[in-house]
Design an enzyme around this catalytic site. Structure first.
Site, PDB file in Angstrom:
ATOM      1  N   CYS A   2       0.860  -1.061   0.078  1.00 18.79           N
ATOM      2  CA  CYS A   2      -0.093   0.159   0.038  1.00 18.79           C
ATOM      3  C   CYS A   2       1.074   1.177   0.041  1.00 18.79           C
ATOM      4  O   CYS A   2       2.190   1.271   0.047  1.00 18.79           O
ATOM      5  CB  CYS A   2      -0.888  -0.035   1.362  1.00 18.79           C
ATOM      6  SG  CYS A   2      -1.941  -1.469   1.397  1.00 18.79           S
ATOM      7  N   ARG A  27       1.668   1.858  -5.888  1.00 16.65           N
ATOM      8  CA  ARG A  27       1.793   0.606  -4.955  1.00 16.65           C
ATOM      9  C   ARG A  27       0.590  -0.081  -4.476  1.00 16.65           C
ATOM     10  O   ARG A  27       0.627  -1.020  -3.875  1.00 16.65           O
ATOM     11  CB  ARG A  27       2.278   1.334  -3.561  1.00 16.65           C
ATOM     12  CG  ARG A  27       3.576   2.291  -3.910  1.00 16.65           C
ATOM     13  CD  ARG A  27       4.207   2.719  -2.549  1.00 16.65           C
ATOM     14  NE  ARG A  27       4.327   1.722  -1.511  1.00 16.65           N
ATOM     15  CZ  ARG A  27       5.400   1.145  -1.354  1.00 16.65           C
ATOM     16  NH1 ARG A  27       6.640   1.329  -2.166  1.00 16.65           N
ATOM     17  NH2 ARG A  27       5.433   0.276  -0.495  1.00 16.65           N
ATOM     18  N   TRP A  75      -3.700  -1.486  -1.240  1.00 14.88           N
ATOM     19  CA  TRP A  75      -3.641  -2.962  -2.228  1.00 14.88           C
ATOM     20  C   TRP A  75      -4.226  -4.015  -1.106  1.00 14.88           C
ATOM     21  O   TRP A  75      -3.623  -4.333  -0.089  1.00 14.88           O
ATOM     22  CB  TRP A  75      -2.046  -3.377  -2.769  1.00 14.88           C
ATOM     23  CG  TRP A  75      -2.162  -4.391  -3.613  1.00 14.88           C
ATOM     24  CD1 TRP A  75      -2.508  -4.425  -4.934  1.00 14.88           C
ATOM     25  CD2 TRP A  75      -2.111  -5.935  -3.312  1.00 14.88           C
ATOM     26  NE1 TRP A  75      -2.399  -5.681  -5.686  1.00 14.88           N
ATOM     27  CE2 TRP A  75      -2.209  -6.649  -4.521  1.00 14.88           C
ATOM     28  CE3 TRP A  75      -1.851  -6.507  -2.251  1.00 14.88           C
ATOM     29  CZ2 TRP A  75      -1.979  -7.993  -4.635  1.00 14.88           C
ATOM     30  CZ3 TRP A  75      -1.648  -7.873  -2.013  1.00 14.88           C
ATOM     31  CH2 TRP A  75      -1.746  -8.590  -3.342  1.00 14.88           C
ATOM     32  N   ASN A 101       0.783  -0.275   6.214  1.00 11.72           N
ATOM     33  CA  ASN A 101       1.278  -1.103   5.042  1.00 11.72           C
ATOM     34  C   ASN A 101       1.673  -2.059   5.397  1.00 11.72           C
ATOM     35  O   ASN A 101       2.911  -2.334   6.205  1.00 11.72           O
ATOM     36  CB  ASN A 101       2.143  -0.464   4.202  1.00 11.72           C
ATOM     37  CG  ASN A 101       2.729  -1.323   2.803  1.00 11.72           C
ATOM     38  OD1 ASN A 101       2.030  -2.144   2.516  1.00 11.72           O
ATOM     39  ND2 ASN A 101       4.071  -0.691   2.379  1.00 11.72           N
ATOM     40  N   GLY A 102       1.502  -3.491   4.963  1.00 12.38           N
ATOM     41  CA  GLY A 102       2.084  -4.738   5.456  1.00 12.38           C
ATOM     42  C   GLY A 102       0.956  -5.821   5.970  1.00 12.38           C
ATOM     43  O   GLY A 102      -0.014  -5.584   5.594  1.00 12.38           O
ATOM     44  N   GLU A 481      10.117 -12.490 -20.387  1.00 10.02           N
ATOM     45  CA  GLU A 481       9.683 -11.405 -19.999  1.00 10.02           C
ATOM     46  C   GLU A 481       8.844 -10.762 -20.935  1.00 10.02           C
ATOM     47  O   GLU A 481       7.828  -9.945 -20.535  1.00 10.02           O
ATOM     48  CB  GLU A 481      11.008 -10.406 -20.096  1.00 10.02           C
ATOM     49  CG  GLU A 481      10.773  -8.994 -19.957  1.00 10.02           C
ATOM     50  CD  GLU A 481      10.166  -8.476 -18.329  1.00 10.02           C
ATOM     51  OE1 GLU A 481      10.333  -9.395 -17.736  1.00 10.02           O
ATOM     52  OE2 GLU A 481      10.031  -7.587 -18.396  1.00 10.02           O
ATOM     53  N   LYS A 485       5.116  -9.075 -19.869  1.00 14.58           N
ATOM     54  CA  LYS A 485       4.812  -8.018 -20.240  1.00 14.58           C
ATOM     55  C   LYS A 485       3.371  -8.031 -20.456  1.00 14.58           C
ATOM     56  O   LYS A 485       2.337  -7.126 -20.138  1.00 14.58           O
ATOM     57  CB  LYS A 485       5.689  -7.203 -21.066  1.00 14.58           C
ATOM     58  CG  LYS A 485       7.055  -6.492 -20.728  1.00 14.58           C
ATOM     59  CD  LYS A 485       6.876  -5.553 -19.700  1.00 14.58           C
ATOM     60  CE  LYS A 485       6.789  -5.772 -18.245  1.00 14.58           C
ATOM     61  NZ  LYS A 485       7.793  -6.502 -17.359  1.00 14.58           N
ATOM     62  N   GLU A 488       0.773  -9.154 -18.094  1.00 17.56           N
ATOM     63  CA  GLU A 488       0.176  -8.200 -16.906  1.00 17.56           C
ATOM     64  C   GLU A 488      -0.365  -6.936 -16.967  1.00 17.56           C
ATOM     65  O   GLU A 488      -0.997  -6.164 -16.290  1.00 17.56           O
ATOM     66  CB  GLU A 488       1.386  -7.838 -16.104  1.00 17.56           C
ATOM     67  CG  GLU A 488       2.545  -7.202 -16.594  1.00 17.56           C
ATOM     68  CD  GLU A 488       3.569  -6.706 -15.634  1.00 17.56           C
ATOM     69  OE1 GLU A 488       3.516  -6.881 -14.257  1.00 17.56           O
ATOM     70  OE2 GLU A 488       4.882  -6.642 -16.115  1.00 17.56           O
ATOM     71  N   HIS A 504       7.539 -30.500 -26.901  1.00 20.18           N
ATOM     72  CA  HIS A 504       7.334 -31.706 -25.787  1.00 20.18           C
ATOM     73  C   HIS A 504       5.972 -31.115 -24.980  1.00 20.18           C
ATOM     74  O   HIS A 504       5.774 -31.271 -23.670  1.00 20.18           O
ATOM     75  CB  HIS A 504       8.450 -31.477 -24.619  1.00 20.18           C
ATOM     76  CG  HIS A 504       9.839 -31.781 -25.337  1.00 20.18           C
ATOM     77  ND1 HIS A 504      10.245 -33.118 -25.347  1.00 20.18           N
ATOM     78  CD2 HIS A 504      10.589 -31.130 -25.866  1.00 20.18           C
ATOM     79  CE1 HIS A 504      11.414 -33.232 -26.093  1.00 20.18           C
ATOM     80  NE2 HIS A 504      11.802 -32.045 -26.419  1.00 20.18           N
ATOM     81  N   LYS A 604       3.113  -2.034  -7.746  1.00 17.64           N
ATOM     82  CA  LYS A 604       4.543  -2.051  -8.026  1.00 17.64           C
ATOM     83  C   LYS A 604       5.591  -2.750  -7.523  1.00 17.64           C
ATOM     84  O   LYS A 604       6.605  -3.500  -7.798  1.00 17.64           O
ATOM     85  CB  LYS A 604       4.924  -0.591  -8.255  1.00 17.64           C
ATOM     86  CG  LYS A 604       6.350  -0.191  -8.840  1.00 17.64           C
ATOM     87  CD  LYS A 604       6.279  -0.543 -10.133  1.00 17.64           C
ATOM     88  CE  LYS A 604       7.747  -0.296 -10.760  1.00 17.64           C
ATOM     89  NZ  LYS A 604       7.835  -0.932 -12.272  1.00 17.64           N
TER      90      LYS A 604
HETATM   91  C1  AGP Z   1       7.331  -6.730 -13.702  1.00 15.50           C
HETATM   92  O1  AGP Z   1       6.778  -5.954 -14.854  1.00 15.50           O
HETATM   93  C2  AGP Z   1       6.312  -6.879 -12.454  1.00 15.50           C
HETATM   94  N1  AGP Z   1       5.864  -5.602 -12.156  1.00 15.50           N
HETATM   95  C3  AGP Z   1       6.908  -7.306 -11.215  1.00 15.50           C
HETATM   96  O2  AGP Z   1       7.059  -8.971 -11.858  1.00 15.50           O
HETATM   97  C4  AGP Z   1       8.277  -6.993 -10.783  1.00 15.50           C
HETATM   98  O3  AGP Z   1       9.208  -7.314 -11.799  1.00 15.50           O
HETATM   99  C5  AGP Z   1       8.565  -7.989  -9.489  1.00 15.50           C
HETATM  100  O4  AGP Z   1       7.566  -7.821  -8.556  1.00 15.50           O
HETATM  101  C6  AGP Z   1       9.956  -7.511  -8.742  1.00 15.50           C
HETATM  102  O5  AGP Z   1      10.073  -6.674  -8.226  1.00 15.50           O
HETATM  103  P1  AGP Z   1      11.286  -5.671  -7.820  1.00 15.50           P
HETATM  104  O6  AGP Z   1      12.275  -5.784  -9.104  1.00 15.50           O
HETATM  105  O7  AGP Z   1      10.866  -4.283  -7.377  1.00 15.50           O
HETATM  106  O8  AGP Z   1      11.855  -6.716  -6.797  1.00 15.50           O
END
Ligand code: AGP
Length: 609
Positions: A2, A27, A75, A101-102, A481, A485, A488, A504, A604
């Site tokens: 959060c 966040r 969040w 937050n937590g 990757e 992308k 998500e 396979h 994030k």
């Molecule tokens: C990537 O686009 C995502 N937002 C997510 O997988 C991110 O890379 C992952 O949570 C790791 O975050 P960090 O690099 O801040 O540790």
């Protein structure tokens, strides 16, 4: 994960706090709320949605001025996004307010006990137990009541607490989730991250784990959970407010995709001087580097994919044994680790809970930790033996882009640095590679110039219900990757796979209704990729190929191509392929009308496990 913001000082307009809170929305953004103290009363407003919706509900109050307040964007962990579950939370008598937050891991037992003592709960959250505990222990001192309350808590909690009983103090607590104190000229702030306070403060104190801050308009005191006072370590904020703005781009993600060339140039100029690579905070001496036998790499998500690229590089150029795993798996494995091993972690935010847990675990084994991170002052940077900053600038878009290629650039330079010390890379080869790396930003710009072609391809491929991303060798992580992308931000199921594994199992997916992205640069595996593409074609699969400029063979087999400049050393190509795949994902999501910077269910920085 959060976002928390708090303030105490000369009165400020409510609208300015919402501006600051909006900079934390990456966040978490499923609900939000504000509470200020005005003439001895709480002004409290919560909303089960985004901050801009809260702002329109407060349009008649945006100029209202408050000397103290706490603000939150959520969040959801415990309790669905709703008005009642949004923060701030109040005690029974509405005299104390809290944002959190937590995760409070033992909240159910605490809640049952508090209910038995007559406390009334109005939410499903874990957070609410904290404000009732502070109410229970309050006996004239807000700080003492907070101290007694947090002693009962298990889990992670950064907190902001204010009270009508003592409106001259803002109490902040940090355990397991990030929290900073911003020092402004007319007042002081607390925030989960720097962007929230950029317009208001030039100096910052990074609270460390198990610290409590007692903040007044003109004074900040910090204490350890054990009670001892802590000396303030004041640092200047080097990020400029405009760095956390969109600068005319429609989305932060698109801006950050375009910032990659300048990020790579900055990294190169910071760490490479006259063909010599230097990392100021590496803290690993040459003797240790020469003695290294094995490097464990651990990270999450996109950072994990960058680490995977590094695995290929370190194995090929440094004569090292490399083991990589996602942090959430790595931390629970029984590993055969020795003091000669190194843990290399990668994290944009430096706050990812699983990566931090892996670091703490390995440090208990006496293993040195080197971390690649983008956020100065983050927890990871405080807990690692060595740090290499990626200097990509604030990355606000939830989908990581510039941080990814910045991580790869740093990791490649690290591999070359290690290879030089271990004499596994000849000086002349090093010079050639550094020269090619120095012009890589220009090659990224060539791909960015093809944005209109990518837009058209994305429009055509947006109709597919699922995607397979296939690649080989050092671009296998590029496939992982690219799939991440796309999924998500567009919510289209997408899977990255080693192309050699297609027969396979995944080949069963191939038909005219699915998109297949094939990364096929002219490297030593090109012919193998061509065979895969022919097998896909034979089953009517629709192919988007990422190929080198001038390619013919793979292009002939594809329904669409994105061209990347041909490099002398193809091992650098993931930093180019990524740009094409990022743009593809962005325009597919845009075409589908998705919420690109704040995709559903995501945040994030995953600061909870
Ligand atoms: C990537 O686009 C995502 N937002 C997510 O997988 C991110 O890379 C992952 O949570 C790791 O975050 P960090 O690099 O801040 O540790």
């Amino acid at each position: 994960m959060c976002g928390i913001l708090g303030y105490i000082g000369k009165e400020r307009a409510l609208g300015t706090f919402l501006d600051g809170l909006s900079r934390l929305e990456y966040r978490g953004y499923d609900s939000c709320g504000v509470v200020g103290i005005k003439e001895g009363n709480f002004f409290l407003k919560k909303h089960p949605g985004k901050i801009h919706e809260l702002r329109s509900g407060l349009k008649d109050f945006l100029e209202e001025r408050f000397p103290i307040g706490i603000f939150h964007t959520r969040w959801a962990t415990h309790g669905r996004p709703s008005q009642a579950n949004a923060h701030p939370h109040l005690d029974c008598k509405s005299q104390i307010a809290i944002v959190h937050n937590g995760i409070i891991e033992n909240y159910l037992a605490l809640k049952d006990a508090l209910i038995k003592e007559g406390h009334k709960f109005v939410s499903e959250t874990d957070t609410e137990v904290v404000v009732h505990l502070i109410e229970k222990f309050y006996n004239g001192s807000l700080k003492d009541a907070v101290y007694k309350a947090i002693k009962k808590l298990h889990g992670s909690f950064s907190l902001g607490v204010i009270s009508l009983k003592d409106p001259t103090r803002l109490i902040a607590v940090r355990k397991g989730s990030p929290l900073i104190v911003g020092l402004g000229k007319d007042g002081n702030f607390i925030a989960s991250d720097i962007p929230a306070i950029l317009p208001f403060a030039k100096e910052v104190v990074y609270l460390k784990d198990e610290e409590v801050a007692v903040i007044r308009s003109d004074k900040v005191e910090i204490f350890h959970f054990k009670g001892s006072s802590v000396k303030l370590e004041i640092e200047r904020i080097r990020i400029k407010p405009q760095d956390a703005e969109k600068k005319g781009f429609e989305h932060f993600m698109l801006k950050e995709i375009h910032e990659q060339p300048e990020a790579l140039k900055r990294i190169f100029s910071l760490y490479v001087k006259r063909n010599t690579i230097e990392f100021p905070y590496l803290n690993l001496d040459e003797k240790y580097v020469k003695s290294l036998k094995k490097i464990f790499i651990t990270a999450c998500g996109t950072a994990y994919h960058a680490g995977y690229v590094a695995k290929y590089f370190l194995e090929k150029y440094c004569d090292l044994d490399i083991e990589i795993d996602t942090s959430s798996e790595f931390r629970y494995r029984t590993l055969n680790v020795t003091k000669n091993d190194l843990l290399l972690t990668i994290s944009q935010s430096g706050e990812t809970a699983d990566t931090l847990a892996a670091v703490r675990d390995m440090e208990r084994h006496g293993v040195k930790v080197l971390s690649i991170c983008n956020v100065e002052g983050s927890t990871l940077t405080k807990e690692s033996d060595g740090i290499i900053f990626t200097h990509a600038g604030p990355e606000i878009g939830v989908a990581s882009t510039k941080a990814y290629t910045a991580q790869i650039m740093v990791l490649v330079l690290l591999a070359l640095y290690i290879g030089k010390i271990r004499k596994t890379i000849a000086e002349k080869d090093l010079k050639v590679m550094l020269r090619e790396l120095s012009v890589l930003p220009e090659h990224q710009k060539e791909i960015l110039a093809k944005i209109n072609e990518v837009k058209k391809i994305a429009k055509e491929f947006s109709k597919f219900g699922c995607f397979l991303f296939l690649a080989r060798g050092i671009n296998y992580p590029s496939a992982l990757e690219g799939a991440l992308k796309l999924k998500e931000i567009s919510y289209i199921p997408a899977e990255g796979y080693p192309a050699g594994e297609m027969k396979h199992g995944p080949i069963a997916l191939i038909d005219e209704y699915r998109g297949v992205v094939c990364v096929a640069p002219k490297d030593f595996l090109y012919e193998k990729m061509i065979s895969n593409m022919q097998e896909i074609k034979a089953r009517k699969g629709k192919i988007l190929a990422i190929v080198n400029c001038g390619d013919t063979q793979a292009s002939r087999l594809s329904d669409a191509v994105i061209h990347c400049p041909q490099l002398k050393n193809n091992d650098f190509s993931p930093m180019l392929v990524a740009v094409g795949l990022q743009l593809f994902a962005y325009y597919v999501a845009k075409n589908l009308g998705c919420e690109i910077d704040q995709p559903r269910n995501l945040a994030k920085s995953v600061t909870v496990e």
